[in-house]
Motif scaffolding. Structure first.
Motif, PDB file in Angstrom:
ATOM      1  N   LYS A 312      41.105  55.236 104.101  1.00  0.00           N
ATOM      2  CA  LYS A 312      41.975  56.252 104.876  1.00  0.00           C
ATOM      3  C   LYS A 312      41.075  57.087 105.782  1.00  0.00           C
ATOM      4  O   LYS A 312      41.633  57.824 106.709  1.00  0.00           O
ATOM      5  N   THR A 313      39.809  56.986 105.943  1.00  0.00           N
ATOM      6  CA  THR A 313      38.915  57.528 106.667  1.00  0.00           C
ATOM      7  C   THR A 313      38.981  56.838 107.863  1.00  0.00           C
ATOM      8  O   THR A 313      39.354  55.817 108.201  1.00  0.00           O
ATOM      9  N   ASP A 314      38.205  57.565 108.909  1.00  0.00           N
ATOM     10  CA  ASP A 314      37.957  57.044 110.375  1.00  0.00           C
ATOM     11  C   ASP A 314      36.701  56.617 110.357  1.00  0.00           C
ATOM     12  O   ASP A 314      36.374  56.106 111.681  1.00  0.00           O
ATOM     13  N   GLN A 316      34.439  53.631 110.721  1.00  0.00           N
ATOM     14  CA  GLN A 316      34.781  52.219 111.137  1.00  0.00           C
ATOM     15  C   GLN A 316      34.297  51.177 110.349  1.00  0.00           C
ATOM     16  O   GLN A 316      34.690  50.387 110.027  1.00  0.00           O
ATOM     17  N   ARG A 319      36.134  50.637 107.459  1.00  0.00           N
ATOM     18  CA  ARG A 319      37.407  49.918 107.911  1.00  0.00           C
ATOM     19  C   ARG A 319      37.201  48.596 107.869  1.00  0.00           C
ATOM     20  O   ARG A 319      38.063  47.707 107.299  1.00  0.00           O
ATOM     21  N   ALA A 377      33.953  61.471 109.958  1.00  0.00           N
ATOM     22  CA  ALA A 377      34.930  60.815 110.070  1.00  0.00           C
ATOM     23  C   ALA A 377      36.041  61.233 108.949  1.00  0.00           C
ATOM     24  O   ALA A 377      36.853  60.237 108.827  1.00  0.00           O
ATOM     25  N   THR A 378      35.559  62.071 108.037  1.00  0.00           N
ATOM     26  CA  THR A 378      36.447  62.308 106.871  1.00  0.00           C
ATOM     27  C   THR A 378      37.057  63.576 106.749  1.00  0.00           C
ATOM     28  O   THR A 378      36.177  64.834 107.458  1.00  0.00           O
ATOM     29  N   THR A 379      38.173  63.737 106.484  1.00  0.00           N
ATOM     30  CA  THR A 379      38.784  64.999 106.174  1.00  0.00           C
ATOM     31  C   THR A 379      38.444  65.877 105.205  1.00  0.00           C
ATOM     32  O   THR A 379      37.780  65.100 104.095  1.00  0.00           O
TER      33      THR A 379
END
Length: 592
Positions: A312-314, A316, A319, A377-379
């Motif tokens: 769910k994180t940004d 890369q 992902r 990159a994480t909320t």
RNA sequence: GGGGGCGUGGUCUAGCGGUUUAGGACGUCGGCCUGUCACGCCGAAGAUCGCGGGUUCAAAUCCCGUCGCUCCCGCCA
């Protein structure tokens, strides 16, 4: 002619007690230590059973006193004397015999000794190769005597236990047929069939299965096994297994037997009560939680999977790995958030040894500060989820690794062990047994591009997986199991195949054709034609178990005459070159 | 097969370019000592600094090679 060869002992040094006061005794032993006070000499005499103090007094016998002045360490002597209570407050509470001493009346020096290359006592700091060269001196040390004593007691406990369970101890041959698979064989040339070779057994595997066909039903052997592979601290070219095989049993019968045997052993030898049953852990769970098939459960630090959160994180990198079928997993290093950049880099260096790019650290600093390359990159929600997944708190450091699961897990397993040691999380007084069950039947050998047995080709697949054998063999689970103690594999076994057809099929899957199978294992396959009972077994590694009981890091400490890591015997010099004449008889020529 | 560490009197080690005649501890040997047990005190002997080569005015110390030991990876059905 002397009436007797020498003053033979009537008592052992270590067994003398206050009750013996007033008696005249003869003791034999080695001079452990001489303390010459000028007008009085004390000699500590040592035998296998302990140490006792002997006093030489010049006023009583000047001649004997002069003789005592000549004594040196490790002289072998016979002393006749009277047991007396020690005077005043000269009692020595460190010695079992500390209440008494022997006043010497007569002495015979049975042999002198050169000054030994190291002192004969416990806790010496000496290079191990020197100890091995002078192993006979090393074995005189109380610590080594104790190891040999425990080894004997353990083996006796095994024999008593198995005898009581109706097992027969049967010897199998040492000169056997070579088997190309598995470990390298030690070969023994045959003189009568020059040019042909025997092999020393890697284990009595096939013979014990044949014994089941023979109707022995319950077999065991304290079996020496030989493997010509590179050595380690807990690996010797020859080692000893408690080899066990039983008929008409299922897996749990064998695990139960192994459990009862260990319980009996620990109780009789150490007086220690082991808790049974031992935990059972599937191979898959072991890999997922500990990254290894022989987990050390004396500490936690289990592997946590955060793939779902990471997806769910940004970030890369994560992902990409996840899209490629990879996972994100990690371990929590308690109270390590304060690690310097250098210390964190060392963690990365550690995993790089095993092919990883490095760890991704998350340091939980004071005030909930989430310090990590991941932070941007994480909320906050994702950070909270990660912290929750690891059950982490302020001051902890999380080390994440990304990649394919079967790549990431073993590396995290090694990191876990390394950090468990570094952080001193392991309670050394524990004996944590467990069984790992449901091993895979096969694994894919990348190098040779074929399927190999995970355990050995005589292991039975689990009945519920039989239907997968033709369609998806790599998914098949084997009825194989290991017993693990404190992170060491201390026993390994399986339910065996007892059907010729299934055996041939399994051999075929690992690339051994029907013809080849007949040629190499024909005797076993033929035996299966004559009413082979269902059977299975287990083989605990005696040396490792003893080492664990003795609290030693290497099995060399519990083997009387071990080899060094090059496979040499420092005492005898084996192996040695052989004269041409001796080789000639065997029709062997050594390539230079 | 590959990588790391170590190699200094008998043992364990300090020293890591010149202050070193290589220091200490234990052990050994000799002397003194009647209650020690890690005995004490005094004195002494004992080391081609693993081996070979190189760098340097100078090497135990730096470099290369080699041997030995050890730990790990591969390997150990």
């Amino acid at each position: 002619m002397k009436a007797r060869a020498f003053l033979k002992r009537t008592k052992k040094c270590g067994e003398l007690r206050i009750e013996d006061v007033g008696n005249e005794v003869i003791i034999n032993g080695w001079v452990n230590k001489r303390r010459d006070l000028g007008g009085l000499i004390f000699v500590d005499l040592r035998d296998r059973f302990g140490i006792v103090q002997v006093v030489f007094n010049p006023t009583e016998n000047p001649e004997l006193f002069a003789q005592a002045e000549k004594l040196r360490s490790e002289y072998v002597v016979a002393i006749k004397g009277v047991v007396g209570k020690r005077p005043g407050d000269t009692r020595n509470s460190n010695l079992g015999t500390g209440d008494i001493e022997i006043t010497a009346r007569e002495m015979e020096i049975l042999n002198t000794s050169k000054t030994p290359p190291f002192v004969i006592k416990d806790d010496i700091k000496v290079d191990e190769s020197l100890r091995l060269k002078y192993r006979y001196l090393d074995l005189r040390r109380p610590e080594m005597l104790r190891n040999m004593y425990l080894r004997h007691k353990i083996v006796k406990a095994v024999r008593d236990f198995l005898d009581n369970e109706d097992f027969l101890e049967i010897e199998t041959p040492m000169l056997i047929r070579a088997t190309p698979e598995g470990a390298r064989d030690f070969l023994v040339p045959s003189r009568m069939s020059a040019g042909k070779f025997y092999a020393l057994p890697q284990s009595p595997q096939l013979f014990k299965q044949i014994l089941m066909v023979s109707g022995m039903e319950k077999y065991f052997q304290i079996a020496r096994c030989f493997r010509d592979e590179d050595l380690r601290a807990d690996r010797q070219p020859e080692f000893t297994q408690i080899d066990i095989e039983m008929s008409f049993v299922e897996r749990d019968d064998i695990l139960g037997l192994a459990e009862r045997m260990m319980k009996f052993m620990f109780k009789t030898v150490l007086g220690h009560d082991l808790e049974t049953p031992f935990p059972r852990l599937s191979w898959e769970d072991a890999m997922n939680r500990y990254g290894i098939d022989k987990p050390d459960t004396r500490f936690g630090m289990e592997i946590v999977d955060v793939t779902e959160i990471a997806a769910k994180t940004d970030f890369q990198v994560f992902r990409n790995v996840i899209e490629g079928g990879g996972v994100i997993k990690g371990i929590k290093l308690p109270s390590c958030a304060g690690y310097s950049r250098k210390r964190v880099d060392e963690l990365s260096e550690f995993v790089k040894k095993y092919g990883a790019h490095g760890i991704l650290p998350i340091a939980l600093k004071e005030g909930g500060n989430f310090k990590s390359p991941l932070a941007k990159a994480t909320t906050d929600e994702q950070k909270r989820e990660i912290i929750e997944a690891f059950d982490a708190k302020e001051g902890d450091l999380i080390a994440l690794l990304a990649g394919k699961a079967d790549f990431v897990l073993p590396i995290l397993g090694k990191l876990r062990l390394e950090m468990g040691n570094q952080l001193d999380l392991i309670d050394k007084s524990k004996f944590n047994f467990l069984f790992v069950i449901d091993f895979p039947m096969f694994h894919f050998n990348e190098e040779e591009n074929r399927i190999d047995s995970e355990h050995h080709p005589f292991t039975s697949p689990k009945t519920e997986d039989m239907h997968l054998i033709d369609t998806d063999p790599l998914k098949v689970k084997a009825d194989a199991y290991d017993m693990v103690l404190n992170g060491h594999e201390v026993a390994s076994g399986s339910i065996r195949i007892h059907s010729k057809d299934l055996q041939k099929k399994i051999l075929e899957i690992i690339g051994i054709s029907s013809e080849e199978a007949d040629q190499r294992f024909g005797f076993l396959l033929e035996a299966f034609d004559y009413g082979a009972p269902p059977h299975g077994g287990i083989a605990p590694g005696l040396d490792r178990i003893i080492a664990e009981i003795c609290g030693k890091n290497t099995i060399r400490e519990v083997i009387a005459f071990p080899k060094n890591t090059a496979g040499d015997c420092p005492m005898t010099g084996a192996p040695v070159e052989i004269e041409d004449e001796q080789l000639g008889v065997l029709k062997i020529k050594v390539k230079k």
